[in-house]
Design a protein around this motif. Sequence first.
Motif, PDB file in Angstrom:
ATOM      1  N   LEU C   4       0.646  -1.077   0.070  1.00 59.02           N
ATOM      2  CA  LEU C   4      -0.006  -0.219   0.294  1.00 59.02           C
ATOM      3  C   LEU C   4       0.815   1.487   0.245  1.00 59.02           C
ATOM      4  O   LEU C   4       0.288   2.479   0.053  1.00 59.02           O
ATOM      5  N   HIS C   5       2.271   0.861   0.037  1.00 62.99           N
ATOM      6  CA  HIS C   5       3.312   2.496  -0.080  1.00 62.99           C
ATOM      7  C   HIS C   5       3.591   2.196  -1.865  1.00 62.99           C
ATOM      8  O   HIS C   5       3.928   1.059  -2.154  1.00 62.99           O
ATOM      9  N   ARG C 140      -5.357   4.727   9.777  1.00 61.64           N
ATOM     10  CA  ARG C 140      -4.413   5.166   8.216  1.00 61.64           C
ATOM     11  C   ARG C 140      -5.372   5.587   7.064  1.00 61.64           C
ATOM     12  O   ARG C 140      -5.956   6.972   6.937  1.00 61.64           O
ATOM     13  N   ASP C 173      -4.134  -5.013  -2.666  1.00 62.10           N
ATOM     14  CA  ASP C 173      -3.741  -4.032  -2.928  1.00 62.10           C
ATOM     15  C   ASP C 173      -5.132  -3.855  -4.350  1.00 62.10           C
ATOM     16  O   ASP C 173      -5.566  -2.586  -5.075  1.00 62.10           O
ATOM     17  N   ARG C 198      -9.453   7.323   0.012  1.00 61.50           N
ATOM     18  CA  ARG C 198      -7.629   7.640   1.050  1.00 61.50           C
ATOM     19  C   ARG C 198      -7.058   6.578  -0.136  1.00 61.50           C
ATOM     20  O   ARG C 198      -5.336   6.026   0.473  1.00 61.50           O
ATOM     21  N   GLU C 201      -6.046   7.187  -3.299  1.00 64.10           N
ATOM     22  CA  GLU C 201      -4.077   8.265  -3.272  1.00 64.10           C
ATOM     23  C   GLU C 201      -3.568   6.992  -3.038  1.00 64.10           C
ATOM     24  O   GLU C 201      -1.952   7.316  -3.383  1.00 64.10           O
ATOM     25  N   GLU C 202      -3.522   6.364  -2.415  1.00 70.26           N
ATOM     26  CA  GLU C 202      -2.162   4.677  -2.404  1.00 70.26           C
ATOM     27  C   GLU C 202      -1.826   4.087  -2.989  1.00 70.26           C
ATOM     28  O   GLU C 202      -0.908   3.163  -2.475  1.00 70.26           O
TER      29      GLU C 202
END
Lengths: 370, 333, 520
Positions: C4-5, C140, C173, C198, C201-202
Amino acid sequence: MIRIVRKEDMTGVRAALVRFASIVAALVVSMLIVWILGYDPLRTFGAILQGSFGSKFGILNTVVIAVPLLLAALAVSVAFSMKFWNIGAEGQIVMGAFGAAAVSMNLPVGTPPVVAILLSLLAGMVGGAVWALIPGLFRAYLGTNETLFTLMMNYIAIQWVVFLRNFLWKDPAAHGFPIIATIPANAFLPKVFGIHAGWILALALAAAAYFFLRSTKLGYEIRVVGESERTARYAGMDVRRVLVLGVLISGAAAGLAGAVQLTGVTHTLSESIGGGVGFTAIIIAWLSNLNAPAIVATSFLFAALKQGAMSMELLVGSPSSLSDVVMGLVLMAALASEFFLRYRLVREQGAKGRGPLAPPEAGTDRKEGS
Amino acid sequence: MDPTGFAMMIALFLASAIRISIPLLIGTLGETLTERSGHLNLGVEGMMLLGASTGFFVAVRTQNVLLAMLAAMGGAGAGALLYALMTVTFRANQVVTGLALTIFGAGVANTLGKSVTNQSTPRNIQDLFALQPLHPDLSGVQGIPVVGPVLQFIDTAFLQHNLYVYGALVGSALLAFYLYRTHSGLHLRAVGENPAAADASGIRVVAMRYGAIVGGGMLCGLAGLYMPLVHITTWVENITGGRGWIVVALVIFVRWDPLKAILGAFLFGALEIVGFRLQAIPALSGSIFFSQYVIDMYPYAMTILVLILANVRRKKGWQGPGALGVPYFREER
Amino acid sequence: MPYLHPEQDTTERRRIDPAIEMEGISKTFGSVRANHDIRFSVRHGEIHALLGENGSGKSTLMNILSGIYMPDQGTIRLRGREVVFRSPKDSIALGIGMVHQHFKLVEPMTACDNISMGTGEGLLQARGKAVSRIREYSDRFGMPIDPDQKVSDMAVGEKQSVEIMKVLYRGADILVLDEPTAVLTPQEIEHLFAILRRMREEGASIVFISHKLNEVMDLCDRVTVLRKGETVGTVDVRDTTPRHLIEMMVGRTVDLAIERPPVGDDGICLDVHGLIVRDVMGVKKLDDVTFRLSHGEILGVAGLAGSGQKELCESIAGLLRPQSGRILFHDHDIIGRSPREIIRMGVSMSFIPEDRLGMGLVASMDIADNIMLKDYALYGGFLLDRPSARRKAQSIVERLDISTPGIFHPVRKLSGGNIQKVILGREIDLSPKLLVTAYAVRGLDINSSYTIYHLLNEQKRKGVAILYVGEDLDVLLELCDRILVLCGGRVTGIVDARTATKEDLGLMMTGLAAHGEATA
């Protein structure tokens, strides 16, 4: 990787072949087990056949064993037709016998045999019906699990008779032996063609059960409730009423089995009067697809196996418990054959024309962040 | 009766109750494991008989207790495997299959048992189970007032038991630990509660069910083995005497909990013998309610009460695993 | 640590390779073609809507993606690599997470147990670690979850958070959300959207299945529309309008040339007023439903699946007890009467569920036995009137041209069309005054469908009032006189079928437009 796929229902010859093959397989495996246990399989099976069909005595005894099986299996089939899992037939048999004993032993001396017998059998039906009604009411009104409830009721019934035998009804004439006195002779079932008249009752009940489920409104309602309670409500049926009445009929039939066993065979009440019949009957009913004519045939075959095994023990010395081994395996095989009638096994075609499962490394790029 | 004598009688009674409760306890652990996976196996009696006969047979032939236990687990486990094959893979009705397993198991056991009917448990194994590993030497404290008799009481009731008894207690703790503290236990409970959810979480439902059913069967085998090997020390027909059915009741009574099973089994075990003891008390002898024959009904009646209460109160955990008895197939549509 | 990064070194590849590419996917169940040659692709970092009517094949497609079903044909590529899923485990392992519409949660267990289930390594549960990871995600993405709370004690929105957390926890993901807003309050929906944005965005890819077009327009980047198991197309949300999406969903209007006899004038048959039905959880399934139905009229009921059609039918048939409102049949309130009394009054209800056999027929029984299901009790005595049931069965089989080896053939073995003819034939044979029929042509071929329309029109001419719950908008528009549209249990419009258009209906069905009572 093997996948299970539903297939079109098999019918006619092919279905019969599958069923036949499964029974043969069960017999072969039973022979193997008999051999492993240290007995000669061919002699053993020969002796079973000899014992059950080889003599008039054998056949008569087979029928005597078949009568309670048949009655109880019919009882179970009515309950199972509405998906009420009555596994309490054993207890209902015992309570039926108890009811019959209670009435027959308390009739005035000199009661005409017809009256004595009819009242005893009626009391047996009431005994079985009441014993089934208790879990039936809880299921209908509270939704209590009837499988476990009826199972527990068996042992309460059995313990009740043990209690009677040792306590309340202990025969003073038995010199301290904890047994219950023999019922008066005027309540004995008469013999017809060398067998107590229970066989006539059992066959009549088979015909009645067939007719009842097929041609009466209640029988029809029972079958609809068994298929789907929703559909039954949609058709305007009172599901609780159907459940309670069906359970009563089932219990009464099982009770009749107990009463017949008492008045026709044992003539004295003991806790072993059911002798596992209530459980074997469940399997008979299930294997016969709850169909009355098939139940008649299956009961007779199971009885033949039991009778044959008993005389086998006398003839060749193999223990009669071998019949339970054979019976258990035949049951398992028959249950398995139902699966092969409805499903087929397919090798997974996943690999065909497509890449293999991507190895876990395929996910490495998403794991790099860790 | 003097108080010390009375206390000793109680202690001896407790000890007997514990001993008689052991096959119930081990069987309950086995059936709990099975039912936690969502399968109702009514073949406990059959599996106990299978374990009793194969284990005792091997014990007599080899005089080796470990081999005997392995054989008991193997025999009963094989029966359970048959049940698993029928119900998990072949989708047969669980109730009917369980009853068939009971008939089959009894048949095999009583046939096999014939060959060891007049044998008794080998001496070395009897000696092994005569050991009382926790039995302390109380000779030094016996004279002390109050403390002495109390220790004596505890010793008599709880510490003069054999390895099988303590093994069963450790087994309860281990099963509880497995169910509530390990990943696999969590997965098993999930499979029994909601197999579709477990499947969607990537848990292998079929494998878990096979494992639990066969493992449960093995425990039932050890439960059965206790009867000929330790309790009666010889073979008699239908040696488990319906204890398999009491186990089915007990699992419900203790609400599928291995630790409550210890108390439940003890209670049912005590009920099995309390009537005979009570009849020895003059004030009670002749009273129907304290007759053993009436008390023998209590376990089943109490279980029915639990079943009914579970419905009336709709209490969580009283109804058993959510998917108990309900078959699950993934690609059914 | 799960993904998720967004990674620098793989960003480039991501832009080129789609996250998911499904091509040529086909899947049939028995005779039902659920998916046929479907094409579907989702990019990294986008929210992609999957749109389609009930039965268009969305659920099947997503079940294939999550490994629950195996496709009969077709390929799945994940991040550029071809994969085959044999079980949900495979799909999870490759980072796909499915949030089912019907939550797959183990109710008596805690949130923590549900979330960590199936993931842990080693023998022992490491609760502490699991809890801290749950907390981390909670913060988060703004999803407050109490790890120790039992799922059975949670509100619907919280349960959904647990489901989402479950897939995140597994390092997914790619998220598939099957109609996630259907059960949520407006506030919960807003909250959910914030979480999803959100995640986008990740860099996560999200498949969002919904019927609610305003939500799709509000939240999503692209939309793929399915119809009848096939792909209609994929469009960018910026380049489209709700009306255009509706068109794609419902297809062009087809002239079916169904006959429409004029409405009779024998007065009102059914008068439903202010009907409110709640389910066991207390959720409103019907909300203030009011309409009238005349003799000799066909009133169509349109709506997405689960909009209250079933509850409406069951209320009229006496199977469900409404909380309030009234159902007047010939000026008598029938609420509270037993199903059998209602049958006797001349109300006939037939509901064809998705599996066709769930209600109304006894699958294992033969045709003759099924024919007497509704009227066996109307005669005296304790015996069934078999001869007359046989005669009826024979005449229904002949009149409706049911293809069967005989009237003693189990209905389970009949084809779908013939099964439905048996039901409808039986209902009509009761000579009802009110005929309620739901999904009467579900899964039927053209010819069988026309037979059924013809039968209904025949009844209409006789003055029977007909409530026709349907799926196919073309049929509703041509067969019915008026159409009542349900959306989330509310009536969003009652329109004249002669003048209304498919788009009108589509908009009302998705709650985008409300329409007043067009006719009395």
